[in-house]
Design a protein around this motif. Structure first.
Motif, PDB file in Angstrom:
ATOM      1  N   ALA A  92       0.779  -1.164  -0.078  1.00 18.72           N
ATOM      2  CA  ALA A  92       0.149   0.109  -0.013  1.00 18.72           C
ATOM      3  C   ALA A  92       0.927   1.117   0.127  1.00 18.72           C
ATOM      4  N   MET A  93       1.778   1.316   0.825  1.00 19.20           N
ATOM      5  CA  MET A  93       2.755   2.370   0.894  1.00 19.20           C
ATOM      6  C   MET A  93       3.512   2.686  -0.581  1.00 19.20           C
ATOM      7  N   LEU A  94       4.055   1.586  -1.066  1.00 20.24           N
ATOM      8  CA  LEU A  94       4.597   1.746  -2.462  1.00 20.24           C
ATOM      9  C   LEU A  94       3.586   2.189  -3.560  1.00 20.24           C
ATOM     10  N   ALA A  95       2.476   1.673  -3.348  1.00 14.19           N
ATOM     11  CA  ALA A  95       1.367   2.044  -4.477  1.00 14.19           C
ATOM     12  C   ALA A  95       0.980   3.210  -4.057  1.00 14.19           C
ATOM     13  N   ALA A  96       1.176   4.240  -3.227  1.00 14.14           N
ATOM     14  CA  ALA A  96       0.661   5.397  -3.121  1.00 14.14           C
ATOM     15  C   ALA A  96       1.554   6.403  -3.521  1.00 14.14           C
ATOM     16  N   ILE A  97       2.771   5.892  -3.803  1.00 12.15           N
ATOM     17  CA  ILE A  97       3.887   7.055  -3.994  1.00 12.15           C
ATOM     18  C   ILE A  97       3.863   6.963  -5.892  1.00 12.15           C
ATOM     19  N   PRO A  98       3.818   8.308  -6.303  1.00  7.22           N
ATOM     20  CA  PRO A  98       3.917   8.723  -7.541  1.00  7.22           C
ATOM     21  C   PRO A  98       5.363   8.143  -8.429  1.00  7.22           C
ATOM     22  N   ASN A  99       5.206   8.133  -9.777  1.00  5.69           N
ATOM     23  CA  ASN A  99       6.420   7.586 -10.257  1.00  5.69           C
ATOM     24  C   ASN A  99       7.602   8.816 -10.097  1.00  5.69           C
ATOM     25  N   LEU A 100       8.776   8.181 -10.219  1.00 10.52           N
ATOM     26  CA  LEU A 100      10.030   9.201 -10.143  1.00 10.52           C
ATOM     27  C   LEU A 100      10.110  10.099 -11.243  1.00 10.52           C
ATOM     28  N   PRO A 101      10.465  11.182 -11.424  1.00 12.53           N
ATOM     29  CA  PRO A 101      10.723  12.012 -12.642  1.00 12.53           C
ATOM     30  C   PRO A 101      11.979  11.679 -13.296  1.00 12.53           C
ATOM     31  N   ALA A 102      12.081  11.705 -14.654  1.00 13.04           N
ATOM     32  CA  ALA A 102      13.162  11.617 -15.378  1.00 13.04           C
ATOM     33  C   ALA A 102      14.197  12.536 -14.988  1.00 13.04           C
ATOM     34  N   ASP A 103      15.538  12.440 -15.289  1.00 10.09           N
ATOM     35  CA  ASP A 103      16.572  13.371 -15.014  1.00 10.09           C
ATOM     36  C   ASP A 103      16.101  14.771 -15.606  1.00 10.09           C
ATOM     37  N   ASP A 104      15.541  14.687 -17.004  1.00 11.47           N
ATOM     38  CA  ASP A 104      15.483  15.857 -17.655  1.00 11.47           C
ATOM     39  C   ASP A 104      14.277  16.603 -17.497  1.00 11.47           C
ATOM     40  N   VAL A 105      13.535  16.202 -16.491  1.00  9.62           N
ATOM     41  CA  VAL A 105      12.342  16.741 -16.200  1.00  9.62           C
ATOM     42  C   VAL A 105      12.582  18.048 -15.441  1.00  9.62           C
ATOM     43  N   PRO A 106      12.140  19.254 -15.558  1.00  5.80           N
ATOM     44  CA  PRO A 106      12.290  20.588 -14.987  1.00  5.80           C
ATOM     45  C   PRO A 106      11.791  20.431 -13.504  1.00  5.80           C
ATOM     46  N   GLN A 107      12.506  20.955 -12.635  1.00  4.19           N
ATOM     47  CA  GLN A 107      11.899  21.017 -11.205  1.00  4.19           C
ATOM     48  C   GLN A 107      10.804  22.388 -11.181  1.00  4.19           C
ATOM     49  N   GLY A 108       9.851  21.998 -10.652  1.00  5.20           N
ATOM     50  CA  GLY A 108       8.642  22.813 -10.398  1.00  5.20           C
ATOM     51  C   GLY A 108       7.624  22.639  -9.700  1.00  5.20           C
ATOM     52  N   ALA A 109       6.886  23.573  -9.090  1.00  2.00           N
ATOM     53  CA  ALA A 109       5.869  23.285  -8.447  1.00  2.00           C
ATOM     54  C   ALA A 109       4.547  23.148  -9.001  1.00  2.00           C
ATOM     55  N   ASP A 110       4.090  23.629 -10.141  1.00  2.00           N
ATOM     56  CA  ASP A 110       2.951  23.768 -10.816  1.00  2.00           C
ATOM     57  C   ASP A 110       2.858  24.069 -12.386  1.00  2.00           C
ATOM     58  N   GLU A 111       1.915  24.091 -13.030  1.00  4.32           N
ATOM     59  CA  GLU A 111       1.846  24.691 -14.237  1.00  4.32           C
ATOM     60  C   GLU A 111       2.602  25.813 -14.695  1.00  4.32           C
ATOM     61  N   THR A 112       2.711  26.988 -13.864  1.00  7.96           N
ATOM     62  CA  THR A 112       3.617  27.940 -14.223  1.00  7.96           C
ATOM     63  C   THR A 112       5.142  27.662 -14.402  1.00  7.96           C
ATOM     64  N   ASP A 113       5.705  26.469 -13.688  1.00  8.33           N
ATOM     65  CA  ASP A 113       6.824  26.120 -13.900  1.00  8.33           C
ATOM     66  C   ASP A 113       7.406  25.228 -15.301  1.00  8.33           C
ATOM     67  N   ASN A 114       6.129  24.879 -15.963  1.00 10.55           N
ATOM     68  CA  ASN A 114       6.329  24.396 -17.224  1.00 10.55           C
ATOM     69  C   ASN A 114       7.249  24.962 -18.216  1.00 10.55           C
ATOM     70  N   VAL A 115       7.822  24.272 -19.085  1.00 15.00           N
ATOM     71  CA  VAL A 115       8.922  24.898 -20.223  1.00 15.00           C
ATOM     72  C   VAL A 115       8.101  24.612 -21.459  1.00 15.00           C
ATOM     73  N   GLU A 116       7.993  25.757 -22.161  1.00 18.81           N
ATOM     74  CA  GLU A 116       7.641  25.696 -23.637  1.00 18.81           C
ATOM     75  C   GLU A 116       8.702  25.248 -24.462  1.00 18.81           C
ATOM     76  N   LEU A 117       8.491  24.230 -25.395  1.00 18.19           N
ATOM     77  CA  LEU A 117       9.573  23.885 -26.119  1.00 18.19           C
ATOM     78  C   LEU A 117       9.545  24.252 -27.488  1.00 18.19           C
ATOM     79  N   SER A 118       8.124  24.448 -28.066  1.00 19.18           N
ATOM     80  CA  SER A 118       8.105  24.758 -29.512  1.00 19.18           C
ATOM     81  C   SER A 118       6.691  25.405 -29.745  1.00 19.18           C
ATOM     82  N   ARG A 119       6.508  26.072 -30.637  1.00 17.69           N
ATOM     83  CA  ARG A 119       5.121  26.554 -31.179  1.00 17.69           C
ATOM     84  C   ARG A 119       4.917  26.347 -32.488  1.00 17.69           C
ATOM     85  N   TRP A 120       3.739  25.831 -33.013  1.00 14.42           N
ATOM     86  CA  TRP A 120       3.541  25.650 -34.463  1.00 14.42           C
ATOM     87  C   TRP A 120       2.217  26.606 -34.907  1.00 14.42           C
TER      88      TRP A 120
END
Length: 438
Positions: free
Chosen positions: A100-128
């Motif tokens: 139960a403890m392991l099942a409640a823990i979210p996946n670990l982020p990949a190394d290249d995922v930016p650190q941030g608290a919420d959507e304001t810290d997301n990184v725009e990569l491109s526009r089309w």
């Protein structure tokens, strides 16, 4: 689900990854339960071994007519046997707590995922694409859509808020969008069309990470099944409890399905209450890939491109965003969001999330493969994404292709699927006016 052996070997790295998710260290608590569980299992094994040894010795003592020794051994076997149920019960309790403890823990982020608290810290990569320069004030689809067949009142009368009926030409455009997406993902992007159950059991939702944590976001039936929140659940669980051969994965398994999706939207109170953006029931073309670990990063990029291809074909301006650690979903280790331009809001809104889950879901589903020439099995990697959400794409088409007289031009790519119809025309409001009198 997380690999307990990895946590044992490097608890500091595990806690550091949790910290990137905004979570407190958990390795000490996990390893304490793990140590207790292993100790109980060892005690059970040692007890069973001693019972076997003593039982054998009883026969030898009886043969030697050493009745005192035989009786002492019998008493020991009885005592060992009597203690087993309590040990087994404690072992189950500790093992369940650890799971139960392991099942409640979210996946670990990949190394290249930016650190941030919420959507304001997301990184725009491109526009089309370039947002259209209107020569009139662009309207919200919720305002002009009803005259074209987007029946909010009818849907609400049937089922309540966040349910919508689509009629006539609006229903036809919605169907054309869904068919266009499905045809593109199968014929062009190489996904296998699949029809899947809409009702699933607990273990299917556990496998993809919706249960136990997000039960309140789901609809449950009276017989204990659940309505799927996305076809990801059904498609991904097709490899549940399966052992594949590496030869099955030389090309990743790529599946797609067009299904209704059902969400209670428990965590979104007050958001997008107007219009067709956030509904309890909606249709989506889902993409799922199953692959070897070494292929998942490239497959992630390919899946995102497959989702982007729909937006480009429809000539809808969008941007691609890399989600930060605080905005990713529970099961994802890395996620790209595609956000389409909505003229009425003068901003980009999410229309697709494309996630690489690594082996997180596969561990929960026990989905493995056997490498060629190898003795040990490995967990598969799973990926999922929207290709696309049909309702949100309909909104984007309505708003970006709206015309000053209230009609909507049909994107060129959809004209063949609309039997040559090139616009949704305003006279449909006459029918709505007639219906509203009854």
């Amino acid at each position: 689900m997380h690999d307990i052996r990895s946590i044992r070997e490097n608890p500091e790295a595990f806690d550091a990854a949790l910290a990137r998710r905004g979570l407190a260290p958990l390795s000490a608590d996990i390893l304490a339960l793990d140590e207790k569980s292993r100790a109980l299992k060892t005690a059970l094994q040692q007890g069973q071994a001693r019972r076997n040894e003593a039982s054998k010795a009883i026969g030898q003592a009886m043969a030697a007519k050493d009745m005192a020794t035989a009786e002492a051994l019998k008493a020991e076997v009885a005592a060992l046997k009597e203690g087993v149920p309590a040990l087994e019960a404690e072992d189950r309790e500790v093992s369940d707590a650890l799971t139960a403890m392991l099942a409640a823990i979210p996946n670990l982020p990949a190394d290249d995922v930016p650190q941030g608290a919420d959507e304001t810290d997301n990184v725009e990569l491109s526009r089309w694409g370039t947002p259209r320069d209107f020569d009139f004030v662009a309207q919200d689809h919720a305002d002009f859509g009803p005259a074209l067949g987007l029946d909010f009142e009818g849907g609400a009368a049937l089922s309540g808020a966040r349910f919508t009926a689509l009629r006539g030409q609006m229903a036809r455009l919605h169907r054309a969008l869904a068919q266009f997406m499905l045809d593109t993902q199968t014929a062009v992007n190489g996904y296998e069309e699949t029809i899947v159950p809409l009702l699933v059991r607990d273990e299917a939702l556990f496998g993809t990470g919706q249960l136990p944590k997000f039960a309140e976001d789901l609809f449950r039936t009276t017989d204990g099944r659940w309505l799927i929140p996305t076809a990801e659940v059904s498609l991904t669980n097709l490899v549940r409890e399966k052992l594949l051969h590496e030869s099955d994965l030389q090309v990743p398994i790529r599946l797609t399905a067009l299904t209704p999706c059902f969400r209670s939207e428990a965590g979104s109170a007050g958001r997008d209450t107007r219009g067709f953006i956030r509904q309890h029931q909606f249709e989506k073309v889902e993409l799922v890939a199953i692959c070897r670990p070494e292929d998942s990063e490239a497959e992630h990029e390919r899946m995102c491109a497959a989702a982007e291809s729909i937006l480009r074909a429809l000539k809808l301006p969008y941007r691609k965003v890399l989600l930060c650690t605080g905005d990713m979903g529970f099961s994802a280790r890395k996620t790209y969001d595609l956000e389409v331009w909505l003229p009425s809001q003068q901003t980009y809104r999410e229309i697709s999330s494309v996630s690489n889950c690594g082996d997180f879901q596969a561990r929960r589903m026990n989905a493995r493969y056997k490498p060629e020439g190898g003795k040990n099995t490995r967990f598969l990697h799973t990926l999922n994404g929207s290709g696309l959400a049909v309702g949100r794409t309909l909104v984007a088409v309505l708003e970006n292709y709206q015309q000053q007289d209230g009609s909507v031009a049909v994107p060129e790519a959809l004209v063949p699927l609309m039997s040559g119809q090139r616009e949704l025309s305003i006279p449909y409001e006459n029918m709505l006016g007639t219906w509203s009198r009854y």
